[in-house]
Enzyme design. Structure first.
Site, PDB file in Angstrom:
ATOM      1  N   ARG A 179       5.475   6.947  13.758  1.00 16.71           N
ATOM      2  CA  ARG A 179       5.281   7.401  12.372  1.00 16.71           C
ATOM      3  C   ARG A 179       4.633   8.771  12.323  1.00 16.71           C
ATOM      4  NH1 ARG A 179       1.366   4.164   8.308  1.00 16.71           N
ATOM      5  NH2 ARG A 179       0.003   5.982   8.440  1.00 16.71           N
TER       6      ARG A 179
ATOM      7  N   HIS B 121       4.720   0.128  -0.002  1.00 16.16           N
ATOM      8  CA  HIS B 121       5.512  -0.639   0.953  1.00 16.16           C
ATOM      9  C   HIS B 121       4.675  -1.714   1.630  1.00 16.16           C
ATOM     10  CE1 HIS B 121       3.719   2.685   3.223  1.00 16.16           C
ATOM     11  NE2 HIS B 121       3.829   1.945   4.321  1.00 16.16           N
TER      12      HIS B 121
ATOM     13  N   HIS C  13       0.847  -1.201   0.000  1.00 19.57           N
ATOM     14  CA  HIS C  13       0.000   0.000   0.000  1.00 19.57           C
ATOM     15  C   HIS C  13       0.879   1.247   0.000  1.00 19.57           C
ATOM     16  CE1 HIS C  13       1.339  -0.162   4.125  1.00 19.57           C
ATOM     17  NE2 HIS C  13       0.888   1.070   4.324  1.00 19.57           N
TER      18      HIS C  13
HETATM   19  C1  SIN Z   1       6.386  -1.127   8.953  1.00 20.34           C
HETATM   20  O1  SIN Z   1       6.057  -1.201  10.144  1.00 20.34           O
HETATM   21  O2  SIN Z   1       7.371  -1.734   8.521  1.00 20.34           O
HETATM   22  C2  SIN Z   1       5.578  -0.291   7.998  1.00 20.34           C
HETATM   23  C3  SIN Z   1       4.451   0.368   8.683  1.00 20.34           C
HETATM   24  C4  SIN Z   1       3.531   1.135   7.741  1.00 20.34           C
HETATM   25  O3  SIN Z   1       2.952   0.556   6.816  1.00 20.34           O
HETATM   26  O4  SIN Z   1       3.378   2.337   7.944  1.00 20.34           O
END
Ligand code: SIN
Length: 311
Positions: free
Chosen positions: A302, A286, A117
């Site tokens: 984040r 990602h 996504h």
């Molecule tokens: C992750 O935790 O590696 C990615 C998290 C996300 O999709 O924001």
């Protein structure tokens, strides 16, 4: 960073960019994010970011205030719909973590990034970029687990046939948070039935769900900063392609999603505690990897910057 040095390091005067990924991914050395960046260094760093789609600053020691101040320079920060997982006192920070509190409740989103996504692609103003700061990473026998995979949607678009580019020209796709939640909850049930990890899911209120209505966006989207075209369609959030019969739309969605994540467009980020990793949500997708479990802890903060409205 993994992968071979296929692209050359560049010198931006104030810092160095090391580029291990073929199309995306770079490490920026020589910047301390706990110090304010002057405008010139910030502008060059932003250029390096949009050139490379995913960048990491290693060995950073930053507070929530410093992460917020740094990412706010790129634009307005979002406050995630999952308010139960925002950091106390810092609503702009979403906690991404498998850690549980004393009551056994998840302190953050445990399965963020289960599917490929780009962040908040279901919003009318989809995210421009996200920054994830690693406070704790899971390590087993000296190996760091929980890496994050990235794929360049711009490199994927560039390699489409002329005929496909023509076909996509006027097509849109619907990005739906409700669709994503239903898929995610189904995946959690299947994991539990297989005796795999348990996600301590928090049921969202109808108000939370109503605050993120579906949104329509072009499949071939022009990047708001670089002007490059990229494939803005993903397996997590795209519910359907309006105007096409369901079978045809589903087939096209599957074809494009499979194309984006081909190995040649990928970069895998191996985390270290102290990484501040930033990715361009208009140029990359990602996916997280859940190859770790408690007592191995993963704790990240984040921030997500709002982008312009999609046409
Ligand atoms: C992750 O935790 O590696 C990615 C998290 C996300 O999709 O924001």
């Amino acid at each position: 960073m993994t992968a071979t040095a296929e692209r050359n390091p560049s010198n931006y005067q104030d810092f160095t960019v090391i580029r291990p990924g073929r199309h995306l991914g770079a490490e920026i050395r020589g910047i301390d994010l706990s110090e304010p960046l002057d405008d010139r260094t910030f502008a060059r760093m932003a250029m390096a970011f949009f050139d490379n789609e995913v960048i990491v600053f290693r060995n950073q020691k930053i507070t929530p205030e410093q992460q917020i101040a740094f990412t706010r320079r790129f634009g307005v920060l979002e406050q995630h719909v999952r308010k139960e997982h925002r950091l106390d006192g810092y609503p702009e920070i979403l906690i991404v973590s498998n850690v549980l509190n004393e009551q056994g409740k998840a302190i953050g989103v445990e399965d963020a990034g289960r599917f490929w996504h780009s962040d908040l692609s279901y919003k009318r103003e989809p995210s421009l970029l996200s920054a994830l700061y690693a406070l704790e990473v899971p390590v087993k026998n000296g190996i760091v687990l929980g890496h994050t995979d990235f794929a360049s949607t711009t490199a994927a678009y560039d390699t489409l046939s002329g005929e496909m580019k023509q076909r996509l020209q006027d097509l849109k796709n619907v990005h739906s948070y409700r669709y994503y939640r239903a898929r995610n909850i189904q995946a959690q049930k299947e994991e539990q039935a297989r005796g795999q990890r348990t996600v301590h899911e928090h049921v969202l209120t109808p108000e939370q769900i109503a605050s993120v209505p579906d949104s329509e966006a072009p499949i071939a989207r022009t990047h708001p900063v670089t002007g490059r075209k990229g494939l803005f369609i993903n397996e997590a959030h795209t519910s359907h392609i309006p105007g096409l019969p369901k079978a045809e739309g589903d087939a096209l969605l599957a074809e494009l999603c499979a194309h984006v994540i081909k190995p040649e467009f990928r970069y895998a980020h191996q985390w270290q505690a102290g990484d501040l990793l930033m990715w361009d949500n208009a140029a990359a997708q990602h996916k997280a990897n859940f190859d770790y479990e408690l007592p191995l802890r993963r704790l990240m903060h984040r921030t997500t910057v709002r982008g312009p409205a999609v046409a």
